[in-house]
Design a protein around this motif. Structure first.
Motif, PDB file in Angstrom:
ATOM      1  N   GLY A  60      38.982  75.526  27.160  1.00 56.70           N
ATOM      2  CA  GLY A  60      40.393  75.408  27.505  1.00 56.70           C
ATOM      3  C   GLY A  60      40.690  74.437  28.627  1.00 56.70           C
ATOM      4  O   GLY A  60      41.776  74.447  29.203  1.00 56.70           O
ATOM      5  N   ARG A  61      39.743  73.565  28.925  1.00 57.73           N
ATOM      6  CA  ARG A  61      39.911  72.606  30.019  1.00 57.73           C
ATOM      7  C   ARG A  61      40.449  71.263  29.553  1.00 57.73           C
ATOM      8  O   ARG A  61      40.777  70.416  30.374  1.00 57.73           O
ATOM      9  N   LEU A  62      40.509  71.053  28.243  1.00 58.95           N
ATOM     10  CA  LEU A  62      40.946  69.760  27.718  1.00 58.95           C
ATOM     11  C   LEU A  62      41.752  70.025  26.451  1.00 58.95           C
ATOM     12  O   LEU A  62      41.216  70.530  25.465  1.00 58.95           O
ATOM     13  N   ASP A  63      43.054  69.695  26.508  1.00 55.74           N
ATOM     14  CA  ASP A  63      43.895  69.994  25.343  1.00 55.74           C
ATOM     15  C   ASP A  63      44.923  68.925  25.009  1.00 55.74           C
ATOM     16  O   ASP A  63      45.679  69.062  24.051  1.00 55.74           O
ATOM     17  N   ASP A  64      44.971  67.851  25.782  1.00 49.91           N
ATOM     18  CA  ASP A  64      45.925  66.786  25.478  1.00 49.91           C
ATOM     19  C   ASP A  64      45.444  65.476  26.105  1.00 49.91           C
ATOM     20  O   ASP A  64      44.373  65.421  26.723  1.00 49.91           O
ATOM     21  N   ALA A  65      46.241  64.426  25.932  1.00 52.31           N
ATOM     22  CA  ALA A  65      45.838  63.102  26.416  1.00 52.31           C
ATOM     23  C   ALA A  65      45.722  63.057  27.935  1.00 52.31           C
ATOM     24  O   ALA A  65      44.835  62.387  28.475  1.00 52.31           O
ATOM     25  N   ALA A  66      46.591  63.757  28.624  1.00 52.37           N
ATOM     26  CA  ALA A  66      46.535  63.762  30.093  1.00 52.37           C
ATOM     27  C   ALA A  66      45.239  64.411  30.574  1.00 52.37           C
ATOM     28  O   ALA A  66      44.588  63.913  31.506  1.00 52.37           O
ATOM     29  N   ALA A  67      44.870  65.516  29.930  1.00 51.40           N
ATOM     30  CA  ALA A  67      43.618  66.178  30.301  1.00 51.40           C
ATOM     31  C   ALA A  67      42.421  65.302  29.942  1.00 51.40           C
ATOM     32  O   ALA A  67      41.427  65.266  30.674  1.00 51.40           O
ATOM     33  N   LEU A  68      42.507  64.591  28.817  1.00 49.17           N
ATOM     34  CA  LEU A  68      41.430  63.679  28.436  1.00 49.17           C
ATOM     35  C   LEU A  68      41.253  62.594  29.491  1.00 49.17           C
ATOM     36  O   LEU A  68      40.120  62.251  29.854  1.00 49.17           O
ATOM     37  N   GLU A  69      42.352  62.065  30.000  1.00 46.74           N
ATOM     38  CA  GLU A  69      42.258  61.017  31.014  1.00 46.74           C
ATOM     39  C   GLU A  69      41.586  61.550  32.277  1.00 46.74           C
ATOM     40  O   GLU A  69      40.734  60.873  32.872  1.00 46.74           O
ATOM     41  N   ARG A  70      41.946  62.762  32.697  1.00 44.90           N
ATOM     42  CA  ARG A  70      41.313  63.350  33.880  1.00 44.90           C
ATOM     43  C   ARG A  70      39.819  63.566  33.639  1.00 44.90           C
ATOM     44  O   ARG A  70      38.991  63.292  34.504  1.00 44.90           O
ATOM     45  N   PHE A  71      39.495  64.067  32.454  1.00 42.67           N
ATOM     46  CA  PHE A  71      38.095  64.308  32.099  1.00 42.67           C
ATOM     47  C   PHE A  71      37.304  63.000  32.122  1.00 42.67           C
ATOM     48  O   PHE A  71      36.221  62.922  32.720  1.00 42.67           O
ATOM     49  N   CYS A  72      37.824  61.979  31.480  1.00 46.66           N
ATOM     50  CA  CYS A  72      37.124  60.697  31.405  1.00 46.66           C
ATOM     51  C   CYS A  72      36.995  60.051  32.773  1.00 46.66           C
ATOM     52  O   CYS A  72      35.948  59.450  33.085  1.00 46.66           O
ATOM     53  N   ARG A  73      38.021  60.189  33.596  1.00 43.95           N
ATOM     54  CA  ARG A  73      37.942  59.610  34.945  1.00 43.95           C
ATOM     55  C   ARG A  73      36.819  60.275  35.740  1.00 43.95           C
ATOM     56  O   ARG A  73      36.022  59.597  36.404  1.00 43.95           O
ATOM     57  N   GLY A  74      36.746  61.590  35.675  1.00 45.51           N
ATOM     58  CA  GLY A  74      35.674  62.288  36.382  1.00 45.51           C
ATOM     59  C   GLY A  74      34.304  61.908  35.846  1.00 45.51           C
ATOM     60  O   GLY A  74      33.347  61.718  36.610  1.00 45.51           O
ATOM     61  N   ARG A  75      34.204  61.799  34.530  1.00 45.28           N
ATOM     62  CA  ARG A  75      32.917  61.445  33.923  1.00 45.28           C
ATOM     63  C   ARG A  75      32.513  60.016  34.295  1.00 45.28           C
ATOM     64  O   ARG A  75      31.336  59.737  34.546  1.00 45.28           O
ATOM     65  N   LEU A  76      33.476  59.114  34.324  1.00 42.11           N
ATOM     66  CA  LEU A  76      33.205  57.719  34.660  1.00 42.11           C
ATOM     67  C   LEU A  76      32.624  57.580  36.058  1.00 42.11           C
ATOM     68  O   LEU A  76      31.650  56.844  36.270  1.00 42.11           O
ATOM     69  N   HIS A  77      33.215  58.297  37.016  1.00 39.62           N
ATOM     70  CA  HIS A  77      32.806  58.137  38.409  1.00 39.62           C
ATOM     71  C   HIS A  77      31.570  58.959  38.770  1.00 39.62           C
ATOM     72  O   HIS A  77      31.099  58.885  39.915  1.00 39.62           O
ATOM     73  N   THR A  78      31.047  59.721  37.830  1.00 44.05           N
ATOM     74  CA  THR A  78      29.817  60.488  38.071  1.00 44.05           C
ATOM     75  C   THR A  78      28.740  60.019  37.096  1.00 44.05           C
ATOM     76  O   THR A  78      27.942  59.147  37.421  1.00 44.05           O
ATOM     77  N   CYS A  79      28.748  60.563  35.896  1.00 43.44           N
ATOM     78  CA  CYS A  79      27.751  60.178  34.885  1.00 43.44           C
ATOM     79  C   CYS A  79      27.793  58.682  34.590  1.00 43.44           C
ATOM     80  O   CYS A  79      26.746  58.035  34.431  1.00 43.44           O
ATOM     81  N   GLY A  80      29.000  58.140  34.492  1.00 41.24           N
ATOM     82  CA  GLY A  80      29.143  56.720  34.167  1.00 41.24           C
ATOM     83  C   GLY A  80      28.570  55.820  35.242  1.00 41.24           C
ATOM     84  O   GLY A  80      27.913  54.811  34.948  1.00 41.24           O
ATOM     85  N   LEU A  81      28.806  56.180  36.496  1.00 40.61           N
ATOM     86  CA  LEU A  81      28.276  55.389  37.608  1.00 40.61           C
ATOM     87  C   LEU A  81      26.751  55.420  37.618  1.00 40.61           C
ATOM     88  O   LEU A  81      26.101  54.385  37.790  1.00 40.61           O
ATOM     89  N   VAL A  82      26.184  56.603  37.434  1.00 38.74           N
ATOM     90  CA  VAL A  82      24.723  56.724  37.406  1.00 38.74           C
ATOM     91  C   VAL A  82      24.132  55.906  36.259  1.00 38.74           C
ATOM     92  O   VAL A  82      23.167  55.163  36.435  1.00 38.74           O
TER      93      VAL A  82
END
Length: 229
Positions: free
Chosen positions: A37-59
């Motif tokens: 229930g943490r991701l249900d629309d485009a806005a939540a997807l953007e937040r999810f991707c931003r967090g992933r980019l600056h952590t997993c993506g950076l590594v």
């Protein structure tokens, strides 16, 4: 490094979602996030991707850049292990690395790829293979880092379209809005990769995303799922 026209085309091939490296079968944590229930629309997807980019993506971008520079891929593989606390994600990274290795050796045969495949028959971490593949294709560290950073958000965006029935135009708009941040993460990763020669792999980014680790472990235990991870 200035990318030549031929190398630019190689980057398009390497970063294309249709490159047969197995990424289409993985959601990057989106499937577990949707069920939680943490991701249900485009806005939540953007937040999810931003967090992933600056952590997993950076590594991933740092590892790929260092591998493309020519640093010891086995040492980088060990560094990737140390930065991946989740056993499920380590297994996924090596599976994706093994699949990318097969595709890369067919597209850009090289001694470097052959040596890494022989040393890690069960697969090296995907960003390390990506970096070695980029170098074999005539690409430089910036290209490898950018491809890794972009992949950290493009895969989840594609998965969200399938899992949520999200409008593909909305998902693409998310990626477009994140493009400047992909460039910033790429630059950060390159700066850290440039320090590896003097400082060793400890210089590489070690950003963490504990919730993604937890979700990955939960997801791996599901008896039925749409995506492998």
């Amino acid at each position: 490094m200035t990318t030549t026209a031929g190398a630019s085309a190689a980057l398009l091939v390497l970063a294309d979602g249709r490159f047969p490296a197995g990424g289409h079968a993985h959601s990057g944590g989106v499937e577990a996030a949707v069920r939680a229930g943490r991701l249900d629309d485009a806005a939540a997807l953007e937040r999810f991707c931003r967090g992933r980019l600056h952590t997993c993506g950076l590594v991933a971008a740092g590892l790929a850049a260092a591998a493309a520079t020519g640093h010891d891929p086995l040492a980088l593989d060990e560094a990737a292990d140390a930065r991946t606390p989740s056993p499920a994600l380590r297994a996924t990274a090596r599976k994706l690395g093994r699949q990318m290795m097969r595709a890369a050796r067919a597209a850009w045969p090289s001694a470097a790829l052959d040596d890494l495949a022989a040393a890690r028959p069960r697969g090296a971490h995907q960003p390390v293979v990506l970096g070695v593949a980029a170098a074999s294709a005539g690409l430089g560290p910036p290209d490898a880092a950018r491809a890794a950073a972009h992949e950290s958000v493009s895969g989840p965006a594609t998965a969200a379209v399938r899992l949520l029935g999200l409008d593909p135009f909305e998902a693409t708009a998310v990626l477009a809005r994140l493009a400047p941040e992909v460039d910033a993460v790429t630059a950060h990763a390159l700066r850290r990769a440039e320090r590896v020669a003097a400082e060793g792999t400890d210089a590489l980014p070690a950003a963490s995303a504990p919730l993604l680790d937890i979700l990955a472990e939960h997801h791996a235990a599901w008896p039925v799922r749409l995506f492998a991870s």
